[in-house]
Design a protein around this motif. Structure first.
Motif, PDB file in Angstrom:
ATOM      1  N   ASP A 157      25.192  11.540 -40.218  1.00 29.43           N
ATOM      2  CA  ASP A 157      25.989  10.281 -40.371  1.00 29.43           C
ATOM      3  C   ASP A 157      25.363   9.374 -41.233  1.00 29.43           C
ATOM      4  O   ASP A 157      25.808   8.365 -41.618  1.00 29.43           O
ATOM      5  N   ALA A 158      24.205   9.676 -41.784  1.00 27.80           N
ATOM      6  CA  ALA A 158      23.388   8.705 -42.599  1.00 27.80           C
ATOM      7  C   ALA A 158      24.073   8.318 -43.669  1.00 27.80           C
ATOM      8  O   ALA A 158      24.503   9.161 -44.827  1.00 27.80           O
ATOM      9  N   LYS A 159      23.973   7.052 -44.301  1.00 29.58           N
ATOM     10  CA  LYS A 159      24.837   6.473 -45.310  1.00 29.58           C
ATOM     11  C   LYS A 159      23.952   6.834 -46.855  1.00 29.58           C
ATOM     12  O   LYS A 159      24.648   6.418 -47.912  1.00 29.58           O
ATOM     13  N   ASN A 175      15.084   7.719 -42.863  1.00 29.83           N
ATOM     14  CA  ASN A 175      16.270   8.608 -42.642  1.00 29.83           C
ATOM     15  C   ASN A 175      17.035   8.202 -41.283  1.00 29.83           C
ATOM     16  O   ASN A 175      18.003   9.024 -41.044  1.00 29.83           O
ATOM     17  N   GLU A 176      16.658   6.918 -40.906  1.00 33.46           N
ATOM     18  CA  GLU A 176      17.523   6.336 -39.822  1.00 33.46           C
ATOM     19  C   GLU A 176      17.295   7.294 -38.701  1.00 33.46           C
ATOM     20  O   GLU A 176      18.349   6.979 -37.754  1.00 33.46           O
ATOM     21  N   THR A 183      15.268   2.047 -37.650  1.00 32.55           N
ATOM     22  CA  THR A 183      16.397   1.709 -38.586  1.00 32.55           C
ATOM     23  C   THR A 183      17.795   2.380 -38.359  1.00 32.55           C
ATOM     24  O   THR A 183      18.528   2.273 -39.242  1.00 32.55           O
ATOM     25  N   SER A 184      18.007   3.009 -37.313  1.00 30.75           N
ATOM     26  CA  SER A 184      19.256   3.688 -36.801  1.00 30.75           C
ATOM     27  C   SER A 184      20.315   2.354 -36.746  1.00 30.75           C
ATOM     28  O   SER A 184      19.805   1.469 -36.106  1.00 30.75           O
ATOM     29  N   PRO A 185      21.472   2.597 -37.102  1.00 27.95           N
ATOM     30  CA  PRO A 185      22.366   1.437 -37.054  1.00 27.95           C
ATOM     31  C   PRO A 185      22.961   1.301 -35.762  1.00 27.95           C
ATOM     32  O   PRO A 185      22.930   2.035 -34.765  1.00 27.95           O
ATOM     33  N   ASP A 187      20.212  -3.971 -32.823  1.00 28.55           N
ATOM     34  CA  ASP A 187      20.438  -4.149 -34.482  1.00 28.55           C
ATOM     35  C   ASP A 187      19.092  -3.579 -35.197  1.00 28.55           C
ATOM     36  O   ASP A 187      18.091  -3.553 -34.487  1.00 28.55           O
ATOM     37  N   PRO A 188      19.481  -2.883 -36.198  1.00 31.87           N
ATOM     38  CA  PRO A 188      18.411  -2.050 -37.106  1.00 31.87           C
ATOM     39  C   PRO A 188      17.367  -2.984 -37.539  1.00 31.87           C
ATOM     40  O   PRO A 188      17.678  -4.258 -38.006  1.00 31.87           O
TER      41      PRO A 188
END
Length: 312
Positions: free
Chosen positions: A218-220, A133-134, A146-148, A163-164
Motif C-alpha cells: 500500500d506504500a504511496k 518504506n513505511e 512512518t507507517s500511516p 500518527d506517523p
C-alpha cells in the motif's frame, strides 16, 4: 592502502570500483526500492571524487543494513539503531574520511531516533540515508514509525492508531544542515541528491522513499513523484528555515494523501560542523591522533601520519 594513507591521493575511481567482488549481486526482493539507493550511491561517488579507500559506509539492521555488503568501501554493520554513533566516532577520528551512514525507517526514526536527533543537533559532517518504506521489512511486515495512521499489519491488525513520524520536520527541528527527500522511482534526482549530500559540509539527511513490494503493497511511493524544484506551484527559499518548515509540512501531509513531493528542502552552508567547532575551541587536534598517553608527570601524542610513517 588504508583509510589514512588514501586521503587526498590523485587516484580516480569509476562506478564499477564500488562493486565488491565477494558479494556483487544484492539479494533484495525483486522490485525493492533498496536497489535504487545502491545505484545512486555507486553513481555519486565517482562524481564526488572519492575512492573506496577514502570511504566508510556504516549501516544498521534491516534490509537496508545489507547495503554495506553490496558496496565496496570500508564498511561497518552496526547493531539496530546504532549506525550514527559509530559513524560519528569514525569521522571525528579521521576527518578526511568520507563517512556515510544508512538505515531503515525503523532503524533510524524508531530505535535510533535519539541518535538521529543529536547527530543532527551537533551537525556532524556526514551523510545519513534513511530507507523509508513505511514498514519493518526484514522482520516480515510490522508497523514502523512512518507507517500511516490506520495501516494494518501483523502488529496492528486493526490498523495503527498512531500518527506517523514526520522525518523532514524532525530533522529540521533537530538541527540538520542539509535535508532532502528523494524516491526510488526518480533515479536521476536520487543520484544528484546523494552527490549534493556527500559534498555538503555538515549533517546531510536524505529521506529516501523505497517501496517494499513484499510487505507493504500500500506504500504511496508507487505513485508518480513531483520535483519541488521543477514545479511552479512550489516557490520557496531552501535556505530559509521558516519557508523550509512550511514546505516540509506540506510534503509530509501530501505523502499520505497519495502525492509524493521530492527534492531539496533545506540547506545551511554557513554553519560550522561539530569537528570544526571542536577544533576551533582547541578541544580536538588539527590532525587525527593515532595514540595519546598522559599521566601526572608526562603527556605525549602521535598523529596517524607519524604512526603510519613508521610502519608503511
Amino acid at each position: 592502502m588504508t583509510a589514512f594513507t588514501a586521503i587526498d591521493t590523485d587516484e580516480q575511481a569509476e562506478k564499477d570500483d564500488f562493486t565488491p567482488g565477494v558479494e556483487p549481486q544484492p539479494t533484495w526482493c525483486p522490485g525493492c526500492g533498496d536497489f535504487a539507493v545502491l545505484k545512486a550511491l555507486k553513481g555519486a561517488m565517482p562524481e564526488v571524487g572519492r575512492t573506496p579507500e577514502e570511504t566508510l559506509l556504516v549501516t544498521g539492521i534491516g534490509c537496508s543494513g545489507k547495503l554495506s555488503s553490496y558496496f565496496e568501501s570500508y564498511g561497518y554493520h552496526a547493531i539496530h539503531g546504532r549506525s550514527l554513533p559509530v559513524a560519528r566516532a569514525a569521522k571525528l577520528t579521521n576527518p578526511g574520511l568520507e563517512v556515510i551512514a544508512a538505515g531503515g525507517d525503523g532503524d533510524g526514526y524508531g530505535i535510533g531516533g535519539n541518535h538521529f536527533m543529536h547527530t543532527a543537533r551537533e551537525n556532524h559532517d556526514m551523510t545519513y540515508i534513511v530507507f523509508n518504506n513505511e514498514i519493518f521489512g526484514l522482520t516480515k511486515g510490522q508497523t514502523s514509525p512512518t507507517s500511516p495512521k490506520g495501516h494494518k499489519s501483523k502488529t496492528q491488525p486493526s490498523g495503527s492508531a498512531k500518527d506517523p513520524v514526520r522525518p523532514l520536520t524532525l530533522s529540521l527541528a533537530s538541527g540538520a544542515s542539509y535535508i532532502a527527500r528523494t524516491a526510488a522511482t526518480n533515479p536521476r534526482q536520487a543520484q544528484e541528491i546523494v552527490k549534493e549530500a556527500i559534498e555538503h559540509d555538515g549533517f546531510a539527511h536524505i529521506d529516501f522513499l523505497t517501496q517494499c513490494p513484499t510487505w507493504n503493497k500500500d506504500a504511496k511511493e508507487y505513485v508518480p513523484y513531483t520535483d519541488i524544484q521543477q514545479d511552479d506551484e512550489f516557490d520557496f527559499d531552501v535556505t530559509d528555515r521558516r519557508e523550509a518548515a512550511d514546505m516540509m509540512y506540506e510534503a509530509e501531509n501530501r505523502l499520505y494523501e497519495g502525492e509524493v513531493l521530492t527534492g531539496r528542502f533545506y540547506r545551511d552552508e554557513d554553519r560550522l560542523t561539530y569537528g570544526e567547532e571542536k577544533r576551533k575551541t582547541g578541544e580536538m587536534p588539527a590532525d587525527p591522533l593515532a595514540e595519546r598517553y598522559f599521566d601526572e608527570d608526562a603527556e605525549w601524542a602521535r598523529t596517524a601520519d607519524e604512526l603510519l610513517g613508521r610502519h608503511t
